[in-house]
Write a protein that holds these residues in place. Structure first.
Motif, PDB file in Angstrom:
ATOM      1  N   PHE A   1       0.659  -0.786  -0.471  1.00  0.00           N
ATOM      2  CA  PHE A   1       0.199   0.205  -0.326  1.00  0.00           C
ATOM      3  C   PHE A   1       0.955   1.056   0.072  1.00  0.00           C
ATOM      4  N   GLU A   2       2.244   1.549   0.846  1.00  0.00           N
ATOM      5  CA  GLU A   2       2.729   2.582   1.024  1.00  0.00           C
ATOM      6  C   GLU A   2       3.350   2.234  -0.367  1.00  0.00           C
ATOM      7  N   ILE A   3       3.677   1.671  -1.528  1.00  0.00           N
ATOM      8  CA  ILE A   3       4.071   1.978  -2.293  1.00  0.00           C
ATOM      9  C   ILE A   3       3.422   2.473  -3.771  1.00  0.00           C
ATOM     10  N   ASN A   4       2.301   2.162  -4.002  1.00  0.00           N
ATOM     11  CA  ASN A   4       0.966   2.645  -4.725  1.00  0.00           C
ATOM     12  C   ASN A   4       0.750   3.846  -3.884  1.00  0.00           C
ATOM     13  N   GLN A   5       0.716   4.006  -2.601  1.00  0.00           N
ATOM     14  CA  GLN A   5       0.688   6.043  -2.460  1.00  0.00           C
ATOM     15  C   GLN A   5       1.907   6.570  -2.843  1.00  0.00           C
ATOM     16  N   GLU A   6       2.830   6.649  -3.095  1.00  0.00           N
ATOM     17  CA  GLU A   6       3.587   7.190  -3.451  1.00  0.00           C
ATOM     18  C   GLU A   6       3.508   7.984  -5.108  1.00  0.00           C
ATOM     19  N   PHE A   7       2.629   6.709  -6.223  1.00  0.00           N
ATOM     20  CA  PHE A   7       1.813   6.968  -7.543  1.00  0.00           C
ATOM     21  C   PHE A   7       1.104   8.057  -7.261  1.00  0.00           C
ATOM     22  N   ILE A   8       0.148   8.115  -5.656  1.00  0.00           N
ATOM     23  CA  ILE A   8      -0.541   9.603  -6.191  1.00  0.00           C
ATOM     24  C   ILE A   8      -0.312  10.919  -6.190  1.00  0.00           C
ATOM     25  N   GLY A   9      -0.524  11.316  -7.417  1.00  0.00           N
ATOM     26  CA  GLY A   9      -0.605  13.265  -8.228  1.00  0.00           C
ATOM     27  C   GLY A   9       0.157  12.500  -9.211  1.00  0.00           C
ATOM     28  N   LYS A  10       1.071  11.843  -9.353  1.00  0.00           N
ATOM     29  CA  LYS A  10       1.758  11.838 -10.616  1.00  0.00           C
ATOM     30  C   LYS A  10       1.131  11.200 -11.648  1.00  0.00           C
ATOM     31  N   THR A  11       1.765  11.467 -12.695  1.00  0.00           N
ATOM     32  CA  THR A  11       1.334  10.978 -14.454  1.00  0.00           C
ATOM     33  C   THR A  11       1.961   9.767 -15.061  1.00  0.00           C
ATOM     34  N   GLN A  12       1.455   9.474 -15.985  1.00  0.00           N
ATOM     35  CA  GLN A  12       2.291   8.242 -16.156  1.00  0.00           C
ATOM     36  C   GLN A  12       1.587   7.640 -17.580  1.00  0.00           C
ATOM     37  N   GLU A  13       2.263   7.518 -18.384  1.00  0.00           N
ATOM     38  CA  GLU A  13       0.778   7.002 -19.816  1.00  0.00           C
ATOM     39  C   GLU A  13       0.528   4.908 -19.202  1.00  0.00           C
ATOM     40  N   VAL A  14      -1.086   4.504 -19.574  1.00  0.00           N
ATOM     41  CA  VAL A  14      -0.843   3.521 -19.427  1.00  0.00           C
ATOM     42  C   VAL A  14      -1.770   2.978 -20.920  1.00  0.00           C
ATOM     43  N   LEU A  15      -1.815   0.997 -20.983  1.00  0.00           N
ATOM     44  CA  LEU A  15      -2.976   0.813 -21.926  1.00  0.00           C
ATOM     45  C   LEU A  15      -4.007   0.528 -21.056  1.00  0.00           C
ATOM     46  N   VAL A  16      -4.562   0.547 -22.239  1.00  0.00           N
ATOM     47  CA  VAL A  16      -6.263   0.264 -21.854  1.00  0.00           C
ATOM     48  C   VAL A  16      -6.169  -1.581 -21.808  1.00  0.00           C
ATOM     49  N   ASP A  17      -6.343  -2.220 -21.190  1.00  0.00           N
ATOM     50  CA  ASP A  17      -6.898  -3.738 -21.732  1.00  0.00           C
ATOM     51  C   ASP A  17      -8.182  -4.220 -21.806  1.00  0.00           C
ATOM     52  N   ARG A  18      -8.731  -4.344 -20.957  1.00  0.00           N
ATOM     53  CA  ARG A  18     -10.388  -4.464 -21.118  1.00  0.00           C
ATOM     54  C   ARG A  18     -10.749  -3.497 -20.225  1.00  0.00           C
ATOM     55  N   PHE A  19     -12.405  -3.623 -20.851  1.00  0.00           N
ATOM     56  CA  PHE A  19     -13.667  -3.122 -19.642  1.00  0.00           C
ATOM     57  C   PHE A  19     -14.122  -4.529 -18.825  1.00  0.00           C
TER      58      PHE A  19
ATOM     59  N   PHE B   1      -2.770   9.592 -11.201  1.00  0.00           N
ATOM     60  CA  PHE B   1      -3.240   8.853 -10.131  1.00  0.00           C
ATOM     61  C   PHE B   1      -4.143   9.171  -8.492  1.00  0.00           C
ATOM     62  N   THR B   2      -4.636   9.180  -9.122  1.00  0.00           N
ATOM     63  CA  THR B   2      -6.175   9.609  -7.705  1.00  0.00           C
ATOM     64  C   THR B   2      -6.319   8.886  -6.470  1.00  0.00           C
ATOM     65  N   GLU B   3      -5.824   7.769  -6.345  1.00  0.00           N
ATOM     66  CA  GLU B   3      -6.344   6.975  -5.743  1.00  0.00           C
ATOM     67  C   GLU B   3      -5.355   5.245  -5.529  1.00  0.00           C
ATOM     68  N   CYS B   4      -5.547   4.667  -4.302  1.00  0.00           N
ATOM     69  CA  CYS B   4      -4.354   3.808  -4.370  1.00  0.00           C
ATOM     70  C   CYS B   4      -5.698   2.548  -3.436  1.00  0.00           C
ATOM     71  N   SER B   5      -5.609   1.637  -3.458  1.00  0.00           N
ATOM     72  CA  SER B   5      -5.349   0.197  -2.391  1.00  0.00           C
ATOM     73  C   SER B   5      -4.474  -0.817  -2.279  1.00  0.00           C
ATOM     74  N   ASP B   6      -4.152  -1.935  -1.706  1.00  0.00           N
ATOM     75  CA  ASP B   6      -3.406  -2.676  -1.937  1.00  0.00           C
ATOM     76  C   ASP B   6      -2.610  -3.064  -2.907  1.00  0.00           C
ATOM     77  N   TYR B   7      -3.233  -3.283  -3.846  1.00  0.00           N
ATOM     78  CA  TYR B   7      -2.740  -3.211  -5.178  1.00  0.00           C
ATOM     79  C   TYR B   7      -3.058  -3.219  -6.620  1.00  0.00           C
ATOM     80  N   ASP B   8      -3.982  -2.215  -6.232  1.00  0.00           N
ATOM     81  CA  ASP B   8      -4.726  -1.531  -7.584  1.00  0.00           C
ATOM     82  C   ASP B   8      -4.260   0.319  -7.588  1.00  0.00           C
ATOM     83  N   LEU B   9      -4.402   0.826  -8.572  1.00  0.00           N
ATOM     84  CA  LEU B   9      -4.678   2.246  -8.721  1.00  0.00           C
ATOM     85  C   LEU B   9      -5.705   2.808  -9.492  1.00  0.00           C
ATOM     86  N   THR B  10      -6.203   4.342  -9.321  1.00  0.00           N
ATOM     87  CA  THR B  10      -6.941   4.543 -10.155  1.00  0.00           C
ATOM     88  C   THR B  10      -7.002   5.954 -10.759  1.00  0.00           C
ATOM     89  N   GLY B  11      -6.679   6.072 -11.850  1.00  0.00           N
ATOM     90  CA  GLY B  11      -6.237   7.399 -11.793  1.00  0.00           C
ATOM     91  C   GLY B  11      -7.775   8.104 -13.054  1.00  0.00           C
TER      92      GLY B  11
END
Length: 85
Positions: A1-19, A57-67
């Protein structure tokens, strides 16, 4: 969780895999994430599967991020491709 928290507020390019019908959101990943193993990025905006997008990235959980999508003005895109930005 702590590692994912470091991503909050940062930007990154992502590839959309699925709905994901169950979650009602698009699932994407960064260049360093392996599908079905590493973090995924949830995007609730309307995007296209198979396309790359820049997200903040605006939110995170233990394993995932929301952007959310980062929108650029045309002048910003031109500058970044010219190496000015």
């Amino acid at each position: 969780f702590e590692i994912n928290q470091e991503f909050i507020g940062k930007t990154q390019e992502v590839l959309v895999d699925r709905f994901d019908d169950e979650l009602g959101t698009y699932i994407a990943r960064t260049a360093w994430d392996c599908p079905e193993i590493d973090n995924c990025v949830a995007i609730q905006e309307n995007v296209r599967v198979g396309q790359f997008y820049r997200v903040e990235f605006t939110e995170c959980s233990d394993y995932d991020l929301t952007g959310v999508l980062v929108h650029f003005e045309q002048s910003q895109i031109t500058k970044s491709h010219d190496g000015v930005n």
